[in-house]
Design a protein around this motif. Structure first.
Motif, PDB file in Angstrom:
ATOM      1  N   MET A   1       3.943  10.803   3.869  1.00 13.99           N
ATOM      2  CA  MET A   1       3.922   9.862   2.583  1.00 13.99           C
ATOM      3  C   MET A   1       4.129   8.532   3.199  1.00 13.99           C
ATOM      4  O   MET A   1       5.286   8.231   4.146  1.00 13.99           O
ATOM      5  N   SER A   2       3.704   7.272   2.962  1.00 13.93           N
ATOM      6  CA  SER A   2       3.790   6.177   3.585  1.00 13.93           C
ATOM      7  C   SER A   2       3.715   5.106   2.558  1.00 13.93           C
ATOM      8  O   SER A   2       3.120   4.899   1.574  1.00 13.93           O
TER       9      SER A   2
ATOM     10  N   TYR B   1       7.391   8.701   5.795  1.00 14.32           N
ATOM     11  CA  TYR B   1       8.525   9.964   5.576  1.00 14.32           C
ATOM     12  C   TYR B   1       7.568  11.051   6.173  1.00 14.32           C
ATOM     13  O   TYR B   1       6.169  11.634   5.500  1.00 14.32           O
ATOM     14  N   PHE B   2       7.707  11.673   7.389  1.00 19.07           N
ATOM     15  CA  PHE B   2       6.695  12.379   8.247  1.00 19.07           C
ATOM     16  C   PHE B   2       7.185  13.446   8.888  1.00 19.07           C
ATOM     17  O   PHE B   2       8.380  13.828   8.959  1.00 19.07           O
TER      18      PHE B   2
ATOM     19  N   LYS C   1       0.858  -1.133   0.017  1.00 19.22           N
ATOM     20  CA  LYS C   1       0.101  -0.006  -0.003  1.00 19.22           C
ATOM     21  C   LYS C   1       0.815   1.281   0.002  1.00 19.22           C
ATOM     22  O   LYS C   1       1.775   1.302   0.698  1.00 19.22           O
ATOM     23  N   VAL C   2       0.603   2.107  -0.863  1.00 23.49           N
ATOM     24  CA  VAL C   2       1.512   3.603  -0.974  1.00 23.49           C
ATOM     25  C   VAL C   2       0.313   4.746  -0.628  1.00 23.49           C
ATOM     26  O   VAL C   2      -0.686   4.594  -1.391  1.00 23.49           O
ATOM     27  N   ASN C   3       0.742   5.620   0.013  1.00 27.06           N
ATOM     28  CA  ASN C   3      -0.133   6.869   0.194  1.00 27.06           C
ATOM     29  C   ASN C   3       0.757   8.092   0.096  1.00 27.06           C
ATOM     30  O   ASN C   3       1.726   8.309   0.522  1.00 27.06           O
ATOM     31  N   ASN C   4       0.131   9.041  -0.717  1.00 26.95           N
ATOM     32  CA  ASN C   4       0.599  10.237  -0.793  1.00 26.95           C
ATOM     33  C   ASN C   4       2.021  10.581  -1.429  1.00 26.95           C
ATOM     34  O   ASN C   4       2.630  11.552  -1.465  1.00 26.95           O
ATOM     35  N   TYR C   5       2.252   9.442  -2.425  1.00 20.73           N
ATOM     36  CA  TYR C   5       3.484   9.462  -3.081  1.00 20.73           C
ATOM     37  C   TYR C   5       3.390   9.778  -4.716  1.00 20.73           C
ATOM     38  O   TYR C   5       2.658   9.002  -5.286  1.00 20.73           O
TER      39      TYR C   5
ATOM     40  N   TYR D   1      12.633  19.276   7.821  1.00 20.91           N
ATOM     41  CA  TYR D   1      11.399  19.244   8.713  1.00 20.91           C
ATOM     42  C   TYR D   1      10.750  17.732   8.767  1.00 20.91           C
ATOM     43  O   TYR D   1      10.324  16.977   9.688  1.00 20.91           O
ATOM     44  N   PHE D   2      10.764  16.975   7.345  1.00 24.78           N
ATOM     45  CA  PHE D   2      10.306  15.705   7.337  1.00 24.78           C
ATOM     46  C   PHE D   2      11.297  14.680   7.502  1.00 24.78           C
ATOM     47  O   PHE D   2      12.720  14.820   7.148  1.00 24.78           O
ATOM     48  N   LYS D   3      11.083  13.750   8.239  1.00 24.64           N
ATOM     49  CA  LYS D   3      12.254  12.499   8.663  1.00 24.64           C
ATOM     50  C   LYS D   3      11.594  11.221   8.286  1.00 24.64           C
ATOM     51  O   LYS D   3      10.356  10.904   8.063  1.00 24.64           O
ATOM     52  N   LYS D   4      12.419  10.238   8.121  1.00 20.26           N
ATOM     53  CA  LYS D   4      12.022   9.071   7.846  1.00 20.26           C
ATOM     54  C   LYS D   4      11.946   8.040   8.896  1.00 20.26           C
ATOM     55  O   LYS D   4      12.838   8.205   9.943  1.00 20.26           O
ATOM     56  N   ARG D   5      11.014   7.112   9.095  1.00 16.28           N
ATOM     57  CA  ARG D   5      10.885   6.032  10.086  1.00 16.28           C
ATOM     58  C   ARG D   5      10.216   4.745   9.569  1.00 16.28           C
ATOM     59  O   ARG D   5       9.574   4.717   8.650  1.00 16.28           O
TER      60      ARG D   5
END
Length: 236
Positions: free
Chosen positions: A87-88, A124-125, A7-11, A162-166
């Motif tokens: 984005m996830s 990426y949040f 599943k992918v969102n907002n990319y 500002y956005f970081k990866k997790r």
């Protein structure tokens, strides 16, 4: 073990995308500008740190850009009402009891004997503290710069501040329960390699040996499925 769903969102073109992965082979086929490249790009950026160039503001889906901008420009959101903007990508991995679970045993959060799914979440949040800092920084930027250099210009230059990866593992059946894992742990579970291939025949009609390699391999693969179980790559 095998990947069963992505599943992918907002990319980019994938605002809300879901792919059920076939047992042996999945082909992604579609017209131009339908998200094929977006899918392989997001897989590479999240799952292949050694080649990752980093996320860009232009990787944000168009609607997601508007959500981020409105959150920053409009009235400040209270902390109690805040939800991280992101984005996830979710990768669902199915496993069986007789699989080698050495790399995932400590990450299995649902211990029900009938549940055999591991969920990896890549994000990426923007968290609340970074959101407040972004509002403050953009407010100062507006007062110092030309009016035409607006929010898109600012975040395009500074998104990584500002956005970081997790990376997280989510509990199957209760995705609010999770644990964070690093890139090294992810690569022990899932690894991705990509092959950059030219079209068999390009727009000008030229036809080169390197351009035909992947096309020829795919054709031979399908021919072979009816007669043999393996393909000797040295034949290509």
């Amino acid at each position: 073990m095998k990947i069963s769903k992505i599943k992918v969102n907002n990319y980019r073109l994938l605002k809300s995308f879901e792919l059920e992965v076939e047992e042996k082979l999945s082909l992604i086929i579609g017209k131009n500008n339908t998200g094929k490249t977006s899918l392989f790009s997001v897989l590479s950026k999240f799952l292949n740190p050694s080649s990752r160039k980093g996320f860009l503001y232009n990787d944000f889906n168009t609607d997601f850009k508007k959500v981020v901008e409105n959150s920053v420009i409009n009235a400040e959101i209270e902390k109690e009402k805040w939800q991280d903007l992101m984005m996830s990508m979710l990768v669902y991995i199915d496993y069986e009891e007789n699989d080698n679970l050495e790399n995932i045993s400590e990450l299995i959060l649902n211990l029900a004997p009938t549940d055999h799914t591991l969920i990896l979440s890549f994000e990426y949040f923007l968290n609340y503290d970074s959101y407040l800092r972004l509002r403050k920084d953009f407010s100062g930027f507006k007062s110092d710069k030309l009016p035409e250099r607006g929010f898109d210009f600012f975040l395009n230059k500074n998104v990584a501040s500002y956005f970081k990866k997790r990376n997280r593992v989510l509990e199957s059946g209760n995705e609010t329960n999770s644990i964070e894992i690093d890139d090294i742990r992810v690569r022990r579970i899932i690894n991705i390699q990509t092959i950059s291939a030219k079209r068999d025949i390009d727009n000008e009609g030229s036809n080169s040996e390197s351009g035909r390699a992947l096309s020829r391999f795919s054709a031979e693969f399908y021919k072979s499925r009816g007669s043999v179980n393996t393909i000797d790559l040295s034949d290509f």
